[in-house]
Design a protein around this motif. Sequence first.
Motif, mmCIF file in Angstrom:
data_model
loop_
_atom_site.group_PDB
_atom_site.id
_atom_site.type_symbol
_atom_site.label_atom_id
_atom_site.label_comp_id
_atom_site.label_asym_id
_atom_site.label_seq_id
_atom_site.Cartn_x
_atom_site.Cartn_y
_atom_site.Cartn_z
ATOM 1 N N ALA A 599 -83.166 47.656 105.494
ATOM 2 C CA ALA A 599 -83.488 46.684 104.445
ATOM 3 C C ALA A 599 -83.948 45.367 105.055
ATOM 4 C CB ALA A 599 -82.269 46.458 103.553
ATOM 5 N N LEU A 600 -83.287 44.958 106.145
ATOM 6 C CA LEU A 600 -83.629 43.696 106.798
ATOM 7 C C LEU A 600 -85.034 43.747 107.397
ATOM 8 C CD1 LEU A 600 -82.496 40.892 107.467
ATOM 9 C CD2 LEU A 600 -81.551 41.844 109.579
ATOM 10 N N SER A 601 -85.497 44.914 107.735
ATOM 11 C CA SER A 601 -86.837 45.060 108.321
ATOM 12 C C SER A 601 -87.938 44.678 107.340
ATOM 13 C CB SER A 601 -87.048 46.499 108.799
ATOM 14 O OG SER A 601 -86.140 46.826 109.839
ATOM 15 N N HIS A 602 -87.621 44.603 106.039
ATOM 16 C CA HIS A 602 -88.604 44.165 105.051
ATOM 17 C C HIS A 602 -88.876 42.659 105.170
ATOM 18 C CE1 HIS A 602 -87.513 48.035 103.210
ATOM 19 N NE2 HIS A 602 -88.689 47.977 102.608
ATOM 20 N N CYS A 603 -87.970 41.932 105.827
ATOM 21 C CA CYS A 603 -88.150 40.480 106.012
ATOM 22 C C CYS A 603 -89.112 40.277 107.181
ATOM 23 C CB CYS A 603 -86.810 39.793 106.273
ATOM 24 S SG CYS A 603 -85.585 40.044 104.977
ATOM 25 N N SER A 604 -90.385 40.381 106.899
ATOM 26 C CA SER A 604 -91.406 40.404 107.945
ATOM 27 C C SER A 604 -91.538 39.084 108.700
ATOM 28 C CB SER A 604 -92.757 40.789 107.340
ATOM 29 O OG SER A 604 -93.082 39.933 106.248
ATOM 30 N N SER A 605 -91.039 37.987 108.109
ATOM 31 C CA SER A 605 -91.146 36.677 108.766
ATOM 32 C C SER A 605 -89.886 36.292 109.523
ATOM 33 C CB SER A 605 -91.458 35.596 107.719
ATOM 34 O OG SER A 605 -92.666 35.857 107.055
ATOM 35 N N LEU A 606 -88.852 37.164 109.532
ATOM 36 C CA LEU A 606 -87.561 36.817 110.128
ATOM 37 C C LEU A 606 -87.705 36.495 111.611
ATOM 38 C CD1 LEU A 606 -84.546 36.685 109.199
ATOM 39 C CD2 LEU A 606 -84.261 38.905 110.319
ATOM 40 N N GLN A 607 -87.096 35.380 112.016
ATOM 41 C CA GLN A 607 -87.138 34.949 113.413
ATOM 42 C C GLN A 607 -85.752 34.903 114.047
ATOM 43 O OE1 GLN A 607 -89.109 31.117 113.058
ATOM 44 N NE2 GLN A 607 -91.113 32.028 113.450
ATOM 45 N N ARG A 608 -84.732 34.533 113.241
ATOM 46 C CA ARG A 608 -83.395 34.356 113.819
ATOM 47 C C ARG A 608 -82.346 35.070 112.957
ATOM 48 N NH1 ARG A 608 -83.061 27.971 115.274
ATOM 49 N NH2 ARG A 608 -83.458 27.753 113.050
ATOM 50 N N LEU A 609 -81.458 35.821 113.615
ATOM 51 C CA LEU A 609 -80.396 36.551 112.940
ATOM 52 C C LEU A 609 -79.071 36.263 113.625
ATOM 53 C CD1 LEU A 609 -79.287 38.768 111.003
ATOM 54 C CD2 LEU A 609 -79.844 40.436 112.798
ATOM 55 N N CYS A 610 -78.066 35.902 112.821
ATOM 56 C CA CYS A 610 -76.721 35.676 113.350
ATOM 57 C C CYS A 610 -75.720 36.380 112.437
ATOM 58 C CB CYS A 610 -76.410 34.180 113.429
ATOM 59 S SG CYS A 610 -74.724 33.828 114.037
ATOM 60 N N ILE A 611 -74.885 37.246 113.014
ATOM 61 C CA ILE A 611 -73.838 37.941 112.271
ATOM 62 C C ILE A 611 -72.500 37.643 112.929
ATOM 63 C CG2 ILE A 611 -72.964 40.167 111.474
ATOM 64 C CD1 ILE A 611 -75.762 41.254 111.559
ATOM 65 N N VAL A 612 -71.559 37.147 112.131
ATOM 66 C CA VAL A 612 -70.208 36.847 112.600
ATOM 67 C C VAL A 612 -69.249 37.680 111.758
ATOM 68 C CG1 VAL A 612 -68.462 35.063 112.932
ATOM 69 C CG2 VAL A 612 -70.882 34.497 113.221
ATOM 70 N N SER A 613 -68.513 38.595 112.392
ATOM 71 C CA SER A 613 -67.657 39.493 111.620
ATOM 72 C C SER A 613 -66.422 39.896 112.414
ATOM 73 C CB SER A 613 -68.429 40.744 111.193
ATOM 74 O OG SER A 613 -67.598 41.607 110.445
ATOM 75 N N ARG A 614 -65.284 39.399 111.952
ATOM 76 C CA ARG A 614 -64.012 39.842 112.526
ATOM 77 C C ARG A 614 -63.791 41.305 112.153
ATOM 78 N NH1 ARG A 614 -59.243 39.447 109.922
ATOM 79 N NH2 ARG A 614 -60.131 37.895 108.503
ATOM 80 N N SER A 615 -63.535 42.143 113.150
ATOM 81 C CA SER A 615 -63.344 43.587 112.974
ATOM 82 C C SER A 615 -64.603 44.274 112.465
ATOM 83 C CB SER A 615 -62.180 43.876 112.006
ATOM 84 O OG SER A 615 -60.985 43.290 112.467
ATOM 85 N N GLY A 616 -65.755 43.625 112.603
ATOM 86 C CA GLY A 616 -67.009 44.227 112.177
ATOM 87 C C GLY A 616 -67.520 45.247 113.182
ATOM 88 N N THR A 617 -68.394 46.132 112.724
ATOM 89 C CA THR A 617 -68.958 47.175 113.584
ATOM 90 C C THR A 617 -70.482 47.128 113.536
ATOM 91 O OG1 THR A 617 -68.904 48.800 111.789
ATOM 92 C CG2 THR A 617 -66.975 48.688 113.239
#
Length: 708
Positions: A599-617
């Motif tokens: 789904a995120l790949s549809h954001c064709s202009s995306l330059q920066r991604l940050c994910i913060v997740s305790r116990s995330g996978t």
Amino acid sequence: QEIVSGESEEESNGVNLMEFSDEILLHILSYVPCTDLVLNVRRTCRKLATLCLDKSLTHTVLLQKDYKVNKDKVKQLMRDIGKEIYQLNLAGCYWLPSSTIDHVTRCKNLVKLNLSGCHITSLRLSKMLSTLQHLRSLAIDVNPGFDASQLSSECKATLSRVSELKQTLYTPSYGVVPCCTSLEKLLLYFEILDRSREGFMLSGQLMVGESNVPHYQNLRVFYARLAPGYVNQEVVRLYLAVLSDRTPENLHAFLISAPGSFAETGATKNLLDSMARNVRLDALQLPKAWINGSGLLQHLKFNNPFYFSFSRCTLSGGHLIQRVINGGKDLKSLTSLNLSGCVHCLAPESLFRKAEDDIDSGILESLVVSCCNLRHLNLSAAHHHSSESIGNHLCQLLARLKHLLSLALPVCSITDVAANVEKPKPPTASSLVPQTFGRKVRIGMQTYPRNLVDQANQKLESSVFWALMGSLRFLETLEIIGSSFSSAMPRNEPAIRNSLPPCVRAQSVGDSEVAAISQLTYLQSLTLAQLPNILTGSGLVSIGLQCQHLRTLSLANLGMMGKMIYMSALMDMLKHCKCLRDLRLEQPYFCAGAQFFQALSHCSSLQRLCIVSRSGTLQSDAVMSFMANCLEVIMCHMFMGESLTVCKNLQQSIVRSFQADRPALNVVIFPLLHEDLTEVIRDVPMRHLDEITLFKSRVAEEPPNLWW
């Protein structure tokens, strides 16, 4: 033949771009990056070759967010138009080697130069500045190893003519300040750590040979922003010591942004007393300890103030009205006001008041009437609870501020009081899942029920928050942040493991309120944090569909902790965000899997991604596929619950696969709760760390147009 003749006739009747006037073409070309203009577009035809070198396009060259520019392009650009450049911004170009920065010497006519975030030694700086005799504005970093004694006499002569200086300090030093004898604007960013990489405690004392006194006699603007740490406080006091001896007569903006406790000393008290006697200010920000319990604001004089920040102060609404607003006199000029964390600013007094008590609508009304031209307002990090009085809700009063461009509010402030009192207990996650007979249902992947969404939106259209969003049609930045929210992402300390529960009044804020935001057609930046009643996430889809200019999105701790039942709606939203450039997600137990990245790949202009997740996978293959599909992505930060081995392997794979084609690529993948996280954080480029990786409220954080 008929088809061919029809096509040729259509072409002949069409508009040829080259038939436009030069003025229109120049306006169109102004939206094209300068590197593309000079190195590509001007080679297409003679007319564009001439227009691309027009002074209006080459006078100012902005490369600060041109992540595709590399050392070869910069070198060629300097060779081709160096003499035509008067303003050059290379801020945050951390990927360019120092040898590339040397080519700035070709820009003999430079008046403004921004090198913040660039790697440059004192010797290279000396060589460069020696050739820039017309320079009047400079921004640089002062890193460990900087030695002012290495600056040549020609370099110091250039610095003596500089009137605007911005310094980011990573080591205790005066930098080039003592050489700038004509300073009118001084901006200081203190990013000095208390410990070295080897673990040794650092001292705030300046290095040997750094005892030269700064020259402040012509100073008009003094700004200092401190990162956490006692060393930063020690060093800024050395800068302020000179000001306390003699306050510049023309000083009109004095701003110090300091987190935590920054105690007032005898020297700073003398400085403030001198300011009260001798200057009239247009912009003011002070550490909370300097304002709390003092009568300072009563004595300071203001001219035509455009910026006030009382962030985290215990200033009461009564004092705000009496000492600052002064009955509404001379406050029409105020365009930016930061009351973040000022918990009593909308109450008549703070002595016997609890932070959760209702606000005094009369104080807010006085504020709105007096400061009717506000463009930036921050009321976050406080409990601003409206009473049940009709027509006096905070949202109803703020709706009068028609010029607002950015707004930050606590979640509990947007609750419709009457609805909050009468509203039954919100439905649980399970009640929103269609009931099936003898069949298990995956809650996290269910599509949101349309009938419930429509009913909620119909009820909301009469709410005060819906009306507020409808009245602020030109709002560009909106932050709705829980009053007790704190990010799990650290600054200079270990990651936060526990979070405080949301305010009781915030419990009813959810999908329908988020849907109201979709009325903001021109919205560019949105932050939503600690909205406990997000269930389906249907409001996010509405925002994705309606807010087509959205460039920055930050979502944190939405819905019930540990359950991301709004994931389906989030993925639907992302499919519509064609202009999105920055995405920050902070959510415990977040699963960064194949469906999310698809789904995120549809954001064709995306330059920066940050994910913060305790116990995330995360799924490594999905991340690699995403990076391969989204060619614009140059920053990937993930702080999850995966093992150190998994994180390191994925980080190395991304760098190895994409670094060659993306010179600005910055990848950090690391376990959130690892003890070495702070050491990893210190190596993140300040541009990314300050703008996206660290969570903070950014509305009215600084005066507008503080630096070009």
